[in-house]
Design a protein around this motif. Structure first.
Motif, PDB file in Angstrom:
ATOM      1  N   MET A   1       0.844  -1.197   0.000  1.00 26.55           N
ATOM      2  CA  MET A   1       0.000   0.000   0.000  1.00 26.55           C
ATOM      3  C   MET A   1       0.877   1.244   0.000  1.00 26.55           C
ATOM      4  N   HIS A   2       0.580   2.158  -0.900  1.00 26.73           N
ATOM      5  CA  HIS A   2       1.365   3.382  -0.988  1.00 26.73           C
ATOM      6  C   HIS A   2       1.069   4.313   0.183  1.00 26.73           C
ATOM      7  N   LEU A   3       2.101   4.994   0.639  1.00 29.90           N
ATOM      8  CA  LEU A   3       1.939   6.001   1.676  1.00 29.90           C
ATOM      9  C   LEU A   3       1.376   7.287   1.074  1.00 29.90           C
ATOM     10  N   ASP A   4       0.867   8.145   1.934  1.00 26.10           N
ATOM     11  CA  ASP A   4       0.307   9.405   1.468  1.00 26.10           C
ATOM     12  C   ASP A   4       1.424  10.404   1.177  1.00 26.10           C
ATOM     13  N   VAL A   5       1.279  11.152   0.091  1.00 29.90           N
ATOM     14  CA  VAL A   5       2.316  12.085  -0.320  1.00 29.90           C
ATOM     15  C   VAL A   5       2.571  13.150   0.744  1.00 29.90           C
ATOM     16  N   LEU A   6       1.544  13.514   1.508  1.00 31.10           N
ATOM     17  CA  LEU A   6       1.742  14.516   2.558  1.00 31.10           C
ATOM     18  C   LEU A   6       2.626  13.982   3.670  1.00 31.10           C
ATOM     19  N   ASP A   7       2.453  12.703   4.020  1.00 28.75           N
ATOM     20  CA  ASP A   7       3.306  12.093   5.044  1.00 28.75           C
ATOM     21  C   ASP A   7       4.742  11.966   4.558  1.00 28.75           C
ATOM     22  N   LEU A   8       4.912  11.606   3.295  1.00 26.73           N
ATOM     23  CA  LEU A   8       6.261  11.489   2.739  1.00 26.73           C
ATOM     24  C   LEU A   8       6.950  12.849   2.681  1.00 26.73           C
ATOM     25  N   ARG A   9       6.228  13.865   2.258  1.00 22.72           N
ATOM     26  CA  ARG A   9       6.809  15.211   2.219  1.00 22.72           C
ATOM     27  C   ARG A   9       7.174  15.682   3.618  1.00 22.72           C
ATOM     28  N   GLN A  10       6.307  15.414   4.584  1.00 21.34           N
ATOM     29  CA  GLN A  10       6.578  15.802   5.961  1.00 21.34           C
ATOM     30  C   GLN A  10       7.865  15.156   6.467  1.00 21.34           C
ATOM     31  N   PHE A  11       8.035  13.864   6.192  1.00 13.88           N
ATOM     32  CA  PHE A  11       9.215  13.157   6.680  1.00 13.88           C
ATOM     33  C   PHE A  11      10.485  13.663   6.008  1.00 13.88           C
ATOM     34  N   TYR A  12      10.514  13.715   4.677  1.00 10.93           N
ATOM     35  CA  TYR A  12      11.750  14.012   3.970  1.00 10.93           C
ATOM     36  C   TYR A  12      12.160  15.481   3.992  1.00 10.93           C
ATOM     37  N   TYR A  13      11.206  16.386   4.153  1.00  6.80           N
ATOM     38  CA  TYR A  13      11.530  17.798   4.059  1.00  6.80           C
ATOM     39  C   TYR A  13      11.393  18.558   5.380  1.00  6.80           C
ATOM     40  N   ARG A  14      10.696  17.967   6.345  1.00 11.24           N
ATOM     41  CA  ARG A  14      10.405  18.749   7.552  1.00 11.24           C
ATOM     42  C   ARG A  14      10.831  18.074   8.850  1.00 11.24           C
ATOM     43  N   THR A  15      11.526  16.955   8.785  1.00  8.75           N
ATOM     44  CA  THR A  15      12.068  16.327   9.985  1.00  8.75           C
ATOM     45  C   THR A  15      13.574  16.168   9.811  1.00  8.75           C
ATOM     46  N   ARG A  16      14.302  16.249  10.904  1.00  2.00           N
ATOM     47  CA  ARG A  16      15.755  16.112  10.838  1.00  2.00           C
ATOM     48  C   ARG A  16      16.148  14.703  10.381  1.00  2.00           C
ATOM     49  N   LEU A  17      15.438  13.704  10.893  1.00  2.00           N
ATOM     50  CA  LEU A  17      15.752  12.332  10.496  1.00  2.00           C
ATOM     51  C   LEU A  17      15.493  12.125   9.002  1.00  2.00           C
ATOM     52  N   GLY A  18      14.395  12.679   8.515  1.00  6.16           N
ATOM     53  CA  GLY A  18      14.071  12.537   7.101  1.00  6.16           C
ATOM     54  C   GLY A  18      15.079  13.235   6.206  1.00  6.16           C
ATOM     55  N   ARG A  19      15.530  14.429   6.604  1.00  2.39           N
ATOM     56  CA  ARG A  19      16.530  15.127   5.791  1.00  2.39           C
ATOM     57  C   ARG A  19      17.859  14.383   5.798  1.00  2.39           C
ATOM     58  N   ALA A  20      18.203  13.779   6.950  1.00  2.00           N
ATOM     59  CA  ALA A  20      19.436  12.982   7.020  1.00  2.00           C
ATOM     60  C   ALA A  20      19.319  11.738   6.136  1.00  2.00           C
ATOM     61  N   ALA A  21      18.152  11.087   6.157  1.00  3.09           N
ATOM     62  CA  ALA A  21      17.940   9.904   5.320  1.00  3.09           C
ATOM     63  C   ALA A  21      17.978  10.277   3.840  1.00  3.09           C
ATOM     64  N   GLN A  22      17.364  11.404   3.504  1.00  2.13           N
ATOM     65  CA  GLN A  22      17.368  11.862   2.112  1.00  2.13           C
ATOM     66  C   GLN A  22      18.795  12.069   1.619  1.00  2.13           C
ATOM     67  N   LYS A  23      19.626  12.701   2.433  1.00  3.24           N
ATOM     68  CA  LYS A  23      21.006  12.964   2.021  1.00  3.24           C
ATOM     69  C   LYS A  23      21.792  11.664   1.848  1.00  3.24           C
ATOM     70  N   ALA A  24      21.631  10.723   2.789  1.00  2.49           N
ATOM     71  CA  ALA A  24      22.385   9.471   2.714  1.00  2.49           C
ATOM     72  C   ALA A  24      22.004   8.679   1.465  1.00  2.49           C
ATOM     73  N   VAL A  25      20.714   8.608   1.174  1.00  2.00           N
ATOM     74  CA  VAL A  25      20.255   7.845   0.008  1.00  2.00           C
ATOM     75  C   VAL A  25      20.647   8.562  -1.283  1.00  2.00           C
ATOM     76  N   ARG A  26      20.494   9.874  -1.313  1.00  2.98           N
ATOM     77  CA  ARG A  26      20.844  10.624  -2.526  1.00  2.98           C
ATOM     78  C   ARG A  26      22.346  10.566  -2.802  1.00  2.98           C
ATOM     79  N   ASP A  27      23.151  10.656  -1.757  1.00  3.00           N
ATOM     80  CA  ASP A  27      24.605  10.575  -1.951  1.00  3.00           C
ATOM     81  C   ASP A  27      25.007   9.220  -2.532  1.00  3.00           C
ATOM     82  N   ARG A  28      24.325   8.168  -2.082  1.00  2.48           N
ATOM     83  CA  ARG A  28      24.667   6.841  -2.609  1.00  2.48           C
ATOM     84  C   ARG A  28      24.247   6.722  -4.075  1.00  2.48           C
ATOM     85  N   LEU A  29      23.099   7.316  -4.424  1.00  9.45           N
ATOM     86  CA  LEU A  29      22.649   7.272  -5.810  1.00  9.45           C
ATOM     87  C   LEU A  29      23.602   8.037  -6.719  1.00  9.45           C
ATOM     88  N   THR A  30      24.028   9.216  -6.299  1.00  9.45           N
ATOM     89  CA  THR A  30      24.925  10.004  -7.147  1.00  9.45           C
ATOM     90  C   THR A  30      26.315   9.373  -7.234  1.00  9.45           C
TER      91      THR A  30
END
Length: 250
Positions: free
Chosen positions: A1-30
């Motif tokens: 089941m897909h998560l709600d886009v508002l919850d995903l945006r909240q996690f990745y852009y508005r929480t410290r843990l989400g921003r840290a996770a975003q950076k770690a995953v993006r750095d590995r992709l690049t």
């Protein structure tokens, strides 16, 4: 089941843990894909946080967001490139995509087989895709305080077997999110060091997410006349004169 886009945006852009996770995953992709100059790059699920490094040089960037999840404008302050799509029916021409990223896409899909078929359809010959999924043996899949605690976690073997059935060829694998999914100040400060240590020690076993890069291979066309030659195979002694009675002795 897909998560709600508002919850995903909240996690990745508005929480410290989400921003840290975003950076770690993006750095590995690049690290896997340093650039995409002149290429078409697409992301499915909630992959848009990972696509920003390609906006400047890619020919086109597309954020595909499944209808059950919902869609949001992205990137902020720029012309929108995200679109709401049916999970297994994307408004993209066959073979038009050079690079494809799935984050919170395959693991949350209710029809992963059809989704993988759609991935294979849109990839051009030699195109590459990266599937990013929760590691079933990692800590992030066991905590529902992050998006990686929902959906279907995978082992590397399970993921490779599933993409092979869609005709995609596994090429490389990697991992990210070696620090625990904790919002404590200690782990957030130490996250960068733990991530670098994890990358040196393990490519998939200890990370919270698995990366699997695959390619789309197109069989080479047979050479002209090959089928006729196969139908009429060359005999071992073809062209050698048969012995005559006059040539026999004894």
């Amino acid at each position: 089941m897909h998560l709600d886009v508002l919850d995903l945006r909240q996690f990745y852009y508005r929480t410290r843990l989400g921003r840290a996770a975003q950076k770690a995953v993006r750095d590995r992709l690049t690290a896997l894909w340093p650039e995409a100059k002149g290429q078409t790059v697409a992301g499915f699920g909630f992959a848009v946080p990972l696509l920003r490094p390609y906006l400047a040089d890619a020919r086109r960037v597309i954020g595909l967001m499944p209808a059950p999840q919902g869609v949001m404008h992205w990137p902020a302050g720029m012309k929108n490139v995200s679109v709401l799509v049916e999970e297994t029916l994307w408004p993209i021409e066959t073979g038009a995509v050079d690079k494809l990223v799935l984050l919170h896409g395959l693991d949350t899909s209710e029809n992963p087989t059809a989704l993988l078929d759609e991935c294979a359809r849109v990839l051009g010959p030699g195109g590459r895709a990266v599937f990013i999924v929760p590691n079933r043996s990692g800590l992030w899949a066991r905590r529902d305080r992050t998006p990686f605690g929902f959906g279907r976690p995978y082992s590397l073997g399970q993921l490779e077997a599933q993409v092979k059935r869609a005709g995609l060829v596994p090429e490389r694998h990697a991992a990210a999110l070696f620090a625990p999914p904790s919002a404590s100040n200690f782990w957030l400060r130490a996250g960068g060091v733990v991530e670098r240590m994890g990358q040196r020690l393990s490519r998939s076993g200890g990370g919270g997410v698995i990366f699997l890069e695959v390619s789309k291979q197109v069989p080479a066309r047979p050479r002209p006349g090959l089928a006729e030659r196969v139908r009429r195979p060359l005999r071992v002694l073809e062209g050698v004169p048969e012995p005559t009675a006059a040539g026999r002795t004894g």
